[in-house]
Design a protein around this motif. Structure first.
Motif, mmCIF file in Angstrom:
data_model
loop_
_atom_site.group_PDB
_atom_site.id
_atom_site.type_symbol
_atom_site.label_atom_id
_atom_site.label_comp_id
_atom_site.label_asym_id
_atom_site.label_seq_id
_atom_site.Cartn_x
_atom_site.Cartn_y
_atom_site.Cartn_z
ATOM 1 N N LEU A 80 0.835 -1.089 0.054
ATOM 2 C CA LEU A 80 -0.158 -0.005 -0.088
ATOM 3 C C LEU A 80 0.799 1.265 -0.080
ATOM 4 O O LEU A 80 0.414 2.322 -0.583
ATOM 5 C CB LEU A 80 -0.979 -0.055 1.211
ATOM 6 C CG LEU A 80 -2.140 -1.067 1.318
ATOM 7 C CD1 LEU A 80 -2.831 -1.014 2.402
ATOM 8 C CD2 LEU A 80 -3.025 -0.716 0.119
ATOM 9 N N VAL A 81 2.157 1.068 0.603
ATOM 10 C CA VAL A 81 2.939 2.417 0.805
ATOM 11 C C VAL A 81 3.322 2.850 -0.815
ATOM 12 O O VAL A 81 3.113 3.928 -1.276
ATOM 13 C CB VAL A 81 4.022 2.090 1.497
ATOM 14 C CG1 VAL A 81 5.169 3.355 1.452
ATOM 15 C CG2 VAL A 81 3.855 1.987 3.132
ATOM 16 N N GLY A 82 3.785 1.692 -1.534
ATOM 17 C CA GLY A 82 4.180 2.094 -3.029
ATOM 18 C C GLY A 82 3.198 1.899 -4.013
ATOM 19 O O GLY A 82 3.136 2.225 -5.135
ATOM 20 N N ARG A 83 1.956 1.632 -3.368
ATOM 21 C CA ARG A 83 0.686 1.229 -4.331
ATOM 22 C C ARG A 83 1.133 0.283 -5.350
ATOM 23 O O ARG A 83 0.894 0.547 -6.745
ATOM 24 C CB ARG A 83 0.181 2.478 -5.073
ATOM 25 C CG ARG A 83 -0.681 3.391 -3.655
ATOM 26 C CD ARG A 83 -1.220 4.821 -4.473
ATOM 27 N NE ARG A 83 -2.008 5.195 -3.136
ATOM 28 C CZ ARG A 83 -2.496 6.290 -3.213
ATOM 29 N NH1 ARG A 83 -2.574 7.191 -4.578
ATOM 30 N NH2 ARG A 83 -3.217 7.027 -2.127
ATOM 31 N N GLY A 84 2.013 -0.578 -4.981
ATOM 32 C CA GLY A 84 2.511 -1.460 -5.948
ATOM 33 C C GLY A 84 3.710 -2.155 -5.649
ATOM 34 O O GLY A 84 4.009 -2.069 -4.188
ATOM 35 N N THR A 85 4.880 -2.327 -6.104
ATOM 36 C CA THR A 85 6.061 -3.013 -5.804
ATOM 37 C C THR A 85 7.415 -2.068 -5.459
ATOM 38 O O THR A 85 8.528 -2.626 -5.336
ATOM 39 C CB THR A 85 6.489 -4.019 -6.919
ATOM 40 O OG1 THR A 85 6.860 -3.452 -8.115
ATOM 41 C CG2 THR A 85 5.403 -5.100 -7.042
ATOM 42 N N SER A 116 1.196 -2.666 -11.948
ATOM 43 C CA SER A 116 1.736 -2.154 -10.313
ATOM 44 C C SER A 116 3.142 -2.730 -9.977
ATOM 45 O O SER A 116 3.764 -2.287 -8.994
ATOM 46 C CB SER A 116 0.713 -2.981 -9.202
ATOM 47 O OG SER A 116 1.215 -4.681 -9.322
ATOM 48 N N TRP A 117 3.774 -2.917 -11.243
ATOM 49 C CA TRP A 117 5.356 -3.468 -11.025
ATOM 50 C C TRP A 117 6.192 -2.084 -11.425
ATOM 51 O O TRP A 117 6.088 -1.464 -12.397
ATOM 52 C CB TRP A 117 5.747 -4.343 -12.180
ATOM 53 C CG TRP A 117 5.042 -5.769 -11.580
ATOM 54 C CD1 TRP A 117 4.167 -6.045 -10.607
ATOM 55 C CD2 TRP A 117 4.924 -6.927 -12.607
ATOM 56 N NE1 TRP A 117 3.856 -7.436 -10.805
ATOM 57 C CE2 TRP A 117 4.140 -7.743 -12.089
ATOM 58 C CE3 TRP A 117 5.583 -7.255 -13.803
ATOM 59 C CZ2 TRP A 117 3.838 -9.028 -12.511
ATOM 60 C CZ3 TRP A 117 5.432 -8.441 -14.241
ATOM 61 C CH2 TRP A 117 4.408 -9.191 -13.661
ATOM 62 N N ASP A 118 7.002 -1.857 -10.491
ATOM 63 C CA ASP A 118 8.243 -0.592 -10.779
ATOM 64 C C ASP A 118 9.223 -1.253 -11.732
ATOM 65 O O ASP A 118 9.261 -2.582 -12.172
ATOM 66 C CB ASP A 118 8.887 -0.122 -9.377
ATOM 67 C CG ASP A 118 9.683 -1.373 -8.689
ATOM 68 O OD1 ASP A 118 10.975 -1.175 -8.431
ATOM 69 O OD2 ASP A 118 9.122 -2.491 -8.565
ATOM 70 N N ALA A 119 10.151 -0.379 -12.021
ATOM 71 C CA ALA A 119 11.225 -0.876 -13.197
ATOM 72 C C ALA A 119 12.004 -2.314 -12.517
ATOM 73 O O ALA A 119 12.229 -3.201 -13.382
ATOM 74 C CB ALA A 119 12.108 0.231 -13.502
#
Length: 262
Positions: A80-85, A116-119
């Motif tokens: 939830l903090v990153g609203r993703g990974t 929802s994935w970051d790089a």
């Protein structure tokens, strides 16, 4: 989307709560008590995660059985903090629940999907996907260094890691073990060559260096005094240095006085 990530975290926590509540009475934990996890401010969400972390660690110390569900709570909070990974690093070094929390975090990432994935997470996921897409054939040469049966034999036979480090490996820092045919896993080899010095050892080394420095300085002062005695010429009573070849005044006066007598 953002909403999907939040909904996935809530869904996983609620599902896990139903399961763990049937197993133990220590699983109850309401994430609704931390509304800042859904704030639009990243700073507020990180602060709320720290509050959840402190509460989970306190509950685990009071009730060790809470650790199983606490891992789900921490994973959902970090998601939830990153609203993703993007904030998966918040789960690092949390030794009480860290390994299991990463598994739940990965489940949420899989359910939420690539949006929802970051790089960094996308690169790892694509690498795993390429690995899984490779076909397996019994005739193909083995890509791993050793199989699991060989590793078990080494672990039983040798008491240290010398046998593992002396194996011919594809990578100098890792050992690739084929867990089951066609599925290999890489393990990083721990180096024990350079062990960090303890505080006592460092203090002892500092004391030795200090004593050696004092000895060198005392010898330097002693040599300086000796050099001063050798290089400093003797001084006359009137404070002037005698000239080379100069005859003392008293001796000249005595010769002149003798010649003047009849």
């Amino acid at each position: 989307s953002v909403t999907d990530g939040v909904e996935v975290a809530d869904m996983v926590v609620e599902t896990a709560l139903e399961f763990f509540s049937s197993q133990t009475t220590h699983a109850f934990f309401s994430m609704r008590e931390y509304p800042l996890l859904r704030s639009d401010s990243v700073e507020d969400r990180v602060s709320a995660f720290q509050d959840v972390l402190r509460q989970v660690e306190y509950r685990i110390k009071q009730e060790p059985k809470f650790a199983a569900f606490g891992a789900v709570v921490l994973a959902a909070s970090a998601f939830l903090v990153g609203r993703g990974t993007s904030h998966a690093f918040l789960l690092q070094k949390k030794q009480l629940v860290s390994p299991v929390a990463f598994a739940w975090f990965g489940l949420m990432a899989a359910l939420a999907g690539p949006k929802s994935w970051d790089a960094a997470w996308s690169r790892v996921a694509k690498g795993i996907e390429r690995h899984l897409r490779t076909s397996f054939c019994w005739d193909d040469p083995q890509a791993a260094d050793i199989c699991w049966t060989e590793y078990e034999w080494l672990a039983r036979t040798l008491k240290n890691s010398q046998g593992v480090t002396e194996l011919t490996r594809t990578s100098a820092r890792t050992l690739s073990i084929e867990v089951i045919p066609g599925a290999a896993c890489q393990f990083r080899i721990a180096t024990t060559d350079s062990k960090p010095s303890t505080d006592a050892q460092r203090e002892h080394q500092d004391n030795d260096a200090e004593r050696e420095l004092r000895t060198i300085m005392s010898k330097f002062v002693e040599l300086s005094l000796q050099a001063q005695k050798v290089l400093t010429p003797p001084q006359r009573n009137d404070g002037q240095l005698p000239l080379l070849g100069a005859e003392p005044i008293k001796s000249r006066y005595k010769r002149q006085h003798k010649r003047s007598k009849p």
